[in-house]
Design an enzyme around this catalytic site. Structure first.
Site, short mmCIF file in Angstrom:
data_model
loop_
_atom_site.label_atom_id
_atom_site.label_comp_id
_atom_site.label_asym_id
_atom_site.label_seq_id
_atom_site.Cartn_x
_atom_site.Cartn_y
_atom_site.Cartn_z
N ASP A 219 46.25 41.26 40.87
CA ASP A 219 45.47 40.16 41.46
C ASP A 219 45.09 39.21 40.32
O ASP A 219 45.30 39.51 39.16
CB ASP A 219 44.19 40.69 42.13
CG ASP A 219 43.36 41.52 41.16
OD1 ASP A 219 43.53 42.75 41.16
OD2 ASP A 219 42.59 40.95 40.36
N ASP A 221 41.93 38.24 39.80
CA ASP A 221 40.47 38.30 39.76
C ASP A 221 39.91 37.11 40.57
O ASP A 221 40.63 36.55 41.41
CB ASP A 221 39.95 38.36 38.32
CG ASP A 221 38.59 39.05 38.27
OD1 ASP A 221 38.38 40.02 39.00
OD2 ASP A 221 37.71 38.60 37.51
N1 ADE Z 1 41.64 46.41 38.81
C1 ADE Z 1 42.55 45.69 39.48
N2 ADE Z 1 42.13 44.41 39.65
C2 ADE Z 1 40.91 44.32 39.06
C3 ADE Z 1 39.97 43.28 38.89
N3 ADE Z 1 40.20 42.06 39.35
N4 ADE Z 1 38.81 43.56 38.22
C4 ADE Z 1 38.59 44.80 37.75
N5 ADE Z 1 39.43 45.82 37.88
C5 ADE Z 1 40.59 45.60 38.53
#
Ligand code: ADE
Length: 281
Positions: A219, A221
């Site tokens: 992703d 974030d």
């Molecule tokens: N693991 C996978 N995506 C994450 C994110 N955006 N923030 C923290 N841990 C994660």
């Protein structure tokens, strides 16, 4: 029906993260669950045979993903691997991307980490009369990183993208970051973010294990857009990418089992203490 004890040395370990709870295609020859002074590891450790070389596989979050990141028994995990004779660890983790060019499904081999855990996870073997301070300026192992990079380069034709350095932010969680935090981590130079790199990497260092994390972006974030990160997104990309992850780890294990890894296997002896003062078992 597999044996639950194993007395040959095992030098190489893989720690699987979310989406990599097992390594298929390898013949398990034992399943061990050693009770360490810090309790049982998150999952029984599968001993796999690969080109005649033994490999330990441990699912960080448990076989049923029952340990949240802040609940993972990191000391037991590392102590159990050390007890088996492990000297080098390849650790997988799903991560959020903090940089435009690190796209979901890309791999990252980080070379730095920023600790944003909150000090609530047990984070050291050195306490209760055992005093020691290990160096952690370079938290990951360059030789292991080079092997991972070479293997990924061979998979480039299959669309595997690997970023060969980067700073991972390890946050406490289990909640994801706020948008303000996400922007702050970007301003710090963060490349990716997860909840599992620490204290695992610190404990591996204390236990004198070579350690390299391989990250898979799932992703962007929440800094990137208003489509905020959620667990479904992480799992969707993890599943889409798990074949590549398994092939990458396969390539790395091919290399690790082929080369003379005696220099990787060599314990690092820290000034001022000897691991002999920590009883891992
Ligand atoms: N693991 C996978 N995506 C994450 C994110 N955006 N923030 C923290 N841990 C994660």
């Amino acid at each position: 029906d597999l044996p639950t004890t194993f007395d040959q040395p095992v030098h190489i370990a893989v720690i699987g993260g979310t989406g990599l709870a097992q390594l298929e295609g390898y013949e398990p020859i034992a399943l061990v669950n050693p009770l360490t002074p810090w309790g049982y590891p998150a999952s029984p450790i599968a001993i796999l045979s690969h080109n005649g070389v033994n490999i330990a596989f441990l699912a960080r979050h448990g076989l049923h993903h029952q340990f949240a990141p802040h609940e993972v028994p990191n000391r037991a995990n590392i102590a159990a691997l050390r007890h088996l004779g492990v000297r080098c660890v390849i650790a997988f983790s799903a991560v959020g991307s903090l940089q435009e060019e690190i796209k979901p499904m890309d791999f990252v081999v980080p070379d730095q980490v920023i600790d944003r855990t909150k000090g609530i996870r047990p984070f050291t073997f050195f306490e209760g009369g055992v005093v020691g301070h290990v160096g952690f300026a370079d938290p990951f192992d360059k030789k292991l990183a080079d092997i991972v990079k070479t293997c990924a380069a061979h998979m480039k034709g299959d669309g595997v993208v690997l970023h060969d350095k980067g700073t991972i932010i390890c946050m406490e969680g289990p909640q994801f970051s706020t948008r303000a935090e996400s922007h702050m981590y970007r301003s710090w130079g963060g490349s990716v973010i997860n909840m599992s790199a620490l204290p695992e990497a610190k404990l591996a260092r204390e236990a004198e294990l070579s350690y390299q994390m391989i990250c898979m972006a799932t992703d962007y974030d929440c800094w990137h857009s208003y489509e905020d990160v959620n667990v479904e997104m992480v799992i969707k990309y993890m599943q889409a990418n798990s074949q590549n992850a398994k092939r990458l780890v396969g390539g790395v294990l091919d290399q690790l089992s082929k080369i003379d890894h005696s220099d990787l296997v060599q314990a690092k002896h820290w000034e001022g203490y000897s691991t002999g003062s920590v009883k891992f078992m």
